[in-house]
Design a protein around this motif. Structure first.
Motif, PDB file in Angstrom:
ATOM      1  N   ALA A 246       0.832  -1.200   0.000  1.00 60.50           N
ATOM      2  CA  ALA A 246       0.000   0.000   0.000  1.00 60.50           C
ATOM      3  C   ALA A 246       0.871   1.257   0.000  1.00 60.50           C
ATOM      4  N   ALA A 247       1.994   1.219   0.704  1.00 58.57           N
ATOM      5  CA  ALA A 247       2.863   2.406   0.783  1.00 58.57           C
ATOM      6  C   ALA A 247       3.514   2.733  -0.556  1.00 58.57           C
ATOM      7  N   ILE A 248       3.791   1.712  -1.389  1.00 62.46           N
ATOM      8  CA  ILE A 248       4.559   1.990  -2.625  1.00 62.46           C
ATOM      9  C   ILE A 248       3.741   1.983  -3.926  1.00 62.46           C
ATOM     10  N   VAL A 249       2.532   1.430  -3.888  1.00 62.83           N
ATOM     11  CA  VAL A 249       1.722   1.410  -5.126  1.00 62.83           C
ATOM     12  C   VAL A 249       0.783   2.628  -5.129  1.00 62.83           C
ATOM     13  N   PRO A 250       0.800   3.443  -6.202  1.00 58.10           N
ATOM     14  CA  PRO A 250      -0.013   4.663  -6.239  1.00 58.10           C
ATOM     15  C   PRO A 250      -1.488   4.427  -5.908  1.00 58.10           C
ATOM     16  N   ASP A 251      -2.084   5.420  -5.262  1.00 63.61           N
ATOM     17  CA  ASP A 251      -3.534   5.445  -4.952  1.00 63.61           C
ATOM     18  C   ASP A 251      -4.013   4.313  -4.049  1.00 63.61           C
ATOM     19  N   SER A 252      -3.111   3.734  -3.273  1.00 68.41           N
ATOM     20  CA  SER A 252      -3.498   2.563  -2.489  1.00 68.41           C
ATOM     21  C   SER A 252      -3.971   2.920  -1.091  1.00 68.41           C
ATOM     22  N   GLU A 253      -4.752   2.014  -0.534  1.00 73.71           N
ATOM     23  CA  GLU A 253      -5.166   2.115   0.861  1.00 73.71           C
ATOM     24  C   GLU A 253      -5.566   0.721   1.319  1.00 73.71           C
ATOM     25  N   ILE A 254      -4.989   0.274   2.425  1.00 74.14           N
ATOM     26  CA  ILE A 254      -5.335  -1.062   2.919  1.00 74.14           C
ATOM     27  C   ILE A 254      -5.576  -1.029   4.422  1.00 74.14           C
ATOM     28  N   LEU A 255      -6.559  -1.825   4.846  1.00 73.57           N
ATOM     29  CA  LEU A 255      -6.839  -1.954   6.279  1.00 73.57           C
ATOM     30  C   LEU A 255      -6.517  -3.397   6.673  1.00 73.57           C
ATOM     31  N   LEU A 256      -5.562  -3.532   7.588  1.00 71.02           N
ATOM     32  CA  LEU A 256      -5.120  -4.856   8.031  1.00 71.02           C
ATOM     33  C   LEU A 256      -5.709  -5.100   9.413  1.00 71.02           C
ATOM     34  N   LYS A 257      -6.569  -6.093   9.508  1.00 74.33           N
ATOM     35  CA  LYS A 257      -7.381  -6.274  10.709  1.00 74.33           C
ATOM     36  C   LYS A 257      -6.671  -7.115  11.766  1.00 74.33           C
ATOM     37  N   ASP A 258      -6.883  -6.713  13.042  1.00 73.20           N
ATOM     38  CA  ASP A 258      -6.598  -7.612  14.164  1.00 73.20           C
ATOM     39  C   ASP A 258      -5.117  -8.008  14.291  1.00 73.20           C
ATOM     40  N   VAL A 259      -4.228  -7.043  13.992  1.00 73.40           N
ATOM     41  CA  VAL A 259      -2.800  -7.383  13.916  1.00 73.40           C
ATOM     42  C   VAL A 259      -2.125  -7.237  15.293  1.00 73.40           C
ATOM     43  N   LEU A 260      -1.260  -8.168  15.618  1.00 68.86           N
ATOM     44  CA  LEU A 260      -0.441  -8.085  16.824  1.00 68.86           C
ATOM     45  C   LEU A 260       0.494  -6.879  16.699  1.00 68.86           C
ATOM     46  N   VAL A 261       0.422  -5.942  17.693  1.00 70.51           N
ATOM     47  CA  VAL A 261       1.327  -4.779  17.632  1.00 70.51           C
ATOM     48  C   VAL A 261       2.172  -4.684  18.906  1.00 70.51           C
ATOM     49  N   ASN A 262       2.472  -5.820  19.482  1.00 72.23           N
ATOM     50  CA  ASN A 262       3.409  -5.898  20.608  1.00 72.23           C
ATOM     51  C   ASN A 262       4.670  -5.094  20.234  1.00 72.23           C
ATOM     52  N   PRO A 263       5.124  -4.176  21.119  1.00 74.73           N
ATOM     53  CA  PRO A 263       6.284  -3.330  20.766  1.00 74.73           C
ATOM     54  C   PRO A 263       7.579  -4.107  20.473  1.00 74.73           C
ATOM     55  N   THR A 264       7.645  -5.378  20.881  1.00 70.21           N
ATOM     56  CA  THR A 264       8.832  -6.170  20.519  1.00 70.21           C
ATOM     57  C   THR A 264       8.691  -6.757  19.110  1.00 70.21           C
ATOM     58  N   ARG A 265       7.561  -6.441  18.450  1.00 70.46           N
ATOM     59  CA  ARG A 265       7.318  -6.999  17.115  1.00 70.46           C
ATOM     60  C   ARG A 265       6.990  -5.966  16.038  1.00 70.46           C
ATOM     61  N   ASP A 266       6.658  -4.721  16.422  1.00 68.19           N
ATOM     62  CA  ASP A 266       6.103  -3.816  15.403  1.00 68.19           C
ATOM     63  C   ASP A 266       7.113  -2.792  14.875  1.00 68.19           C
ATOM     64  N   GLY A 267       8.401  -3.125  14.987  1.00 63.25           N
ATOM     65  CA  GLY A 267       9.447  -2.206  14.531  1.00 63.25           C
ATOM     66  C   GLY A 267       9.304  -1.800  13.074  1.00 63.25           C
ATOM     67  N   PHE A 268       8.841  -2.707  12.230  1.00 66.35           N
ATOM     68  CA  PHE A 268       8.697  -2.396  10.802  1.00 66.35           C
ATOM     69  C   PHE A 268       7.737  -1.216  10.593  1.00 66.35           C
ATOM     70  N   TYR A 269       6.613  -1.247  11.334  1.00 68.30           N
ATOM     71  CA  TYR A 269       5.601  -0.196  11.154  1.00 68.30           C
ATOM     72  C   TYR A 269       6.119   1.141  11.681  1.00 68.30           C
ATOM     73  N   ARG A 270       6.873   1.070  12.783  1.00 69.80           N
ATOM     74  CA  ARG A 270       7.440   2.305  13.334  1.00 69.80           C
ATOM     75  C   ARG A 270       8.467   2.900  12.367  1.00 69.80           C
ATOM     76  N   LYS A 271       9.244   2.033  11.729  1.00 70.31           N
ATOM     77  CA  LYS A 271      10.257   2.519  10.781  1.00 70.31           C
ATOM     78  C   LYS A 271       9.599   3.058   9.503  1.00 70.31           C
ATOM     79  N   LEU A 272       8.509   2.413   9.110  1.00 72.16           N
ATOM     80  CA  LEU A 272       7.768   2.902   7.939  1.00 72.16           C
ATOM     81  C   LEU A 272       7.262   4.334   8.208  1.00 72.16           C
ATOM     82  N   LYS A 273       6.750   4.536   9.428  1.00 70.80           N
ATOM     83  CA  LYS A 273       6.289   5.883   9.819  1.00 70.80           C
ATOM     84  C   LYS A 273       7.449   6.863   9.802  1.00 70.80           C
ATOM     85  N   GLU A 274       8.599   6.405  10.354  1.00 73.71           N
ATOM     86  CA  GLU A 274       9.790   7.277  10.383  1.00 73.71           C
ATOM     87  C   GLU A 274      10.196   7.666   8.959  1.00 73.71           C
TER      88      GLU A 274
END
Ligand code: S3P
Length: 432
Positions: A246-274
């Motif tokens: 979703a981040a790299i393909v134009p005009d995209s939007e995705i909703l990912l349901k019910d995902v584990l966001v334990n801080p020892t696991r969600d580094g990818f999403y934090r880096k994507l935000k960064e």
């Protein structure tokens, strides 16, 4: 199997990706230690976790599949049976290393082996501290490579510094710690995923946690453990592929349901935000001590290159190849260092990413412990190899979505290890 992924116009929709692999493994292995029946909802049915089911059945654990529910009849610490044959660990490092901790403290003989990839992966990291606890393990290269044989023993305590921040090592020692009344402590400078201690705590284990300068978890075992009910959330490592798309393909939007966001696991999403990507956690809640959320990701044309260093690695260790793929679309360079662990995963993931980038004309510089990726690159396309590694196959499929001529992935069937329906789910949300 070979599969060609072609350019997408858009990635759009909603997905509940398969359940978390780490928690699914533990939902069998740890509950098998309890006295009584545990219930596991939303267990991940994929190559690696089904390996765990078959191994624990061979160890005498009754595991019933009842529609969507798995019922695990715990054997109360020492009620496992001597396996009649060599335990086949397939491709699964987690099953192997955690089970080494378990069988080391049982009163019987066992042996284990695995596929071509697993037989190359280092076992010293877990065998050596287990030996310090009195485990008797032998095998190739002084017991540091599969096949291994284990003569179960009465175990003793240890205080171990987990230098690599490996959750598999920590978990193996905590499981072995359930089998001795001496104290077992694991100390980490950078905290690794903590599902094992969370689940054991929920089962009533005598677990102490100190989080000052360093993280320290201690257990005193030989204590009866209670059965639990577990509802496994969606795997952030699997959801990451669609977040990246979703981040790299134009005009995209995705909703990912019910995902584990334990801080020892969600580094990818934090880096994507960064990097400047549009990533939002919504509906945050907690289930059996684990944080979950729906993750919304939108097309993010203005991402910037970032640095990934040693401290960042544990919470995104399996997503670093995917981050390198996203980085080809950011402005400026992305520098990944301190990630030498990637060389001993299901494949050498630094080599797999670098060689595949070169095959399709993407500029990259290989480092011993990472790589440097140039930003804003045009992706022509071509043929890549998965190296029989599920995360490499899925990562390059995502890059195929922005390629001019498509990317053909050789040996793509390995996705069954963690995400059997990956290509079907991709079809659901990709608009051509
Ligand atoms: C895992 C821990 C990580 C990770 C693997 C699963 C686990 O490995 O790469 O996919 O479930 O404990 P390490 O413990 O080697 O870092």
């Amino acid at each position: 199997m070979e599969i060609k992924i072609t350019k997408a116009r858009q990635v759009l929709g909603e997905l509940r990706v398969p359940s978390d692999k780490s928690i699914s493994h533990r939902s069998i292995i740890l509950t098998s230690l309890a006295k009584g029946e545990s219930i596991v909802k939303n267990f991940l049915k994929a190559g690696d976790t089904l390996t765990t089911v078959s191994v624990y059945r061979s160890l005498g654990v009754e595991i019933k599949e009842d529609g969507d529910i798995f019922r695990v009849k715990g054997v109360n610490l020492f009620g496992y049976k001597e396996p009649e044959d060599i335990l086949d660990m397939g491709n699964s490092g987690t099953t192997t290393r955690l089970t080494l901790g378990l069988v080391s403290g049982q009163n019987f003989f066992s042996a284990m082996t695995g596929d071509d990839s697993l037989r190359k992966r280092p076992m010293a990291r877990v065998v050596d501290p287990l030996r310090e606890m009195n485990a008797q393990i032998d095998g190739r290269e002084e017991g540091h490579l599969l096949p291994l044989s284990i003569r179960g023993q009465e175990l003793t305590g240890i205080e171990f510094f987990n230098k690599k921040s490996s959750a598999q090592v920590k978990s193996a020692l905590l499981i072995a710690g359930c089998l001795t009344d001496k104290c077992v402590s694991v100390v980490e400078k950078i905290k690794s995923r903590d599902h094992t201690e969370k689940m054991l705590f929920a089962m009533g284990a005598d677990i102490q946690i100190e989080e000052k300068e360093r993280y320290k978890v201690s257990i005193k075992g030989k204590k009866e453990l209670n059965p639990v009910e577990i509802d496994v959330p969606a795997d952030p490592s699997s959801a990451a592929f669609f977040a990246a798309a979703a981040a790299i393909v134009p005009d995209s939007e995705i909703l990912l349901k019910d995902v584990l966001v334990n801080p020892t696991r969600d580094g990818f999403y934090r880096k994507l935000k960064e990097m400047g990507a549009e990533v939002f956690y919504i509906n945050e809640k907690e289930k059996v001590g684990e944080k979950i959320a729906d993750i919304l990701v939108k097309y993010s044309p203005d991402m910037k290159g970032i640095k990934i260093t040693k401290e960042d690695v544990p919470s995104m260790v399996d997503e670093i190849p995917l981050l390198a793929i996203v980085a080809t679309q950011a402005e400026g360079e992305t520098v990944i260092t301190g990630a030498e662990e990637l060389r001993v995963k299901e494949s050498d993931r630094i080599k797999a990413v670098v060689e595949n980038f070169k095959r399709i004309g993407v500029k990259v510089e290989e480092l011993e412990d990472g790589m440097i990726i140039k930003g804003k690159q045009k992706i022509k396309g071509g043929i890549i190899d998965s190296y029989h590694d599920h995360r490499i196959a899925m990562g390059f499929a995502i890059l195929g979505l922005i390629s001019e001529e498509g990317i053909t992935i050789k040996n793509a069937d390995c996705v069954f290890i963690s995400y059997p329906n990956f290509f079907e789910d991709l079809e659901k949300v990709v608009k051509h």
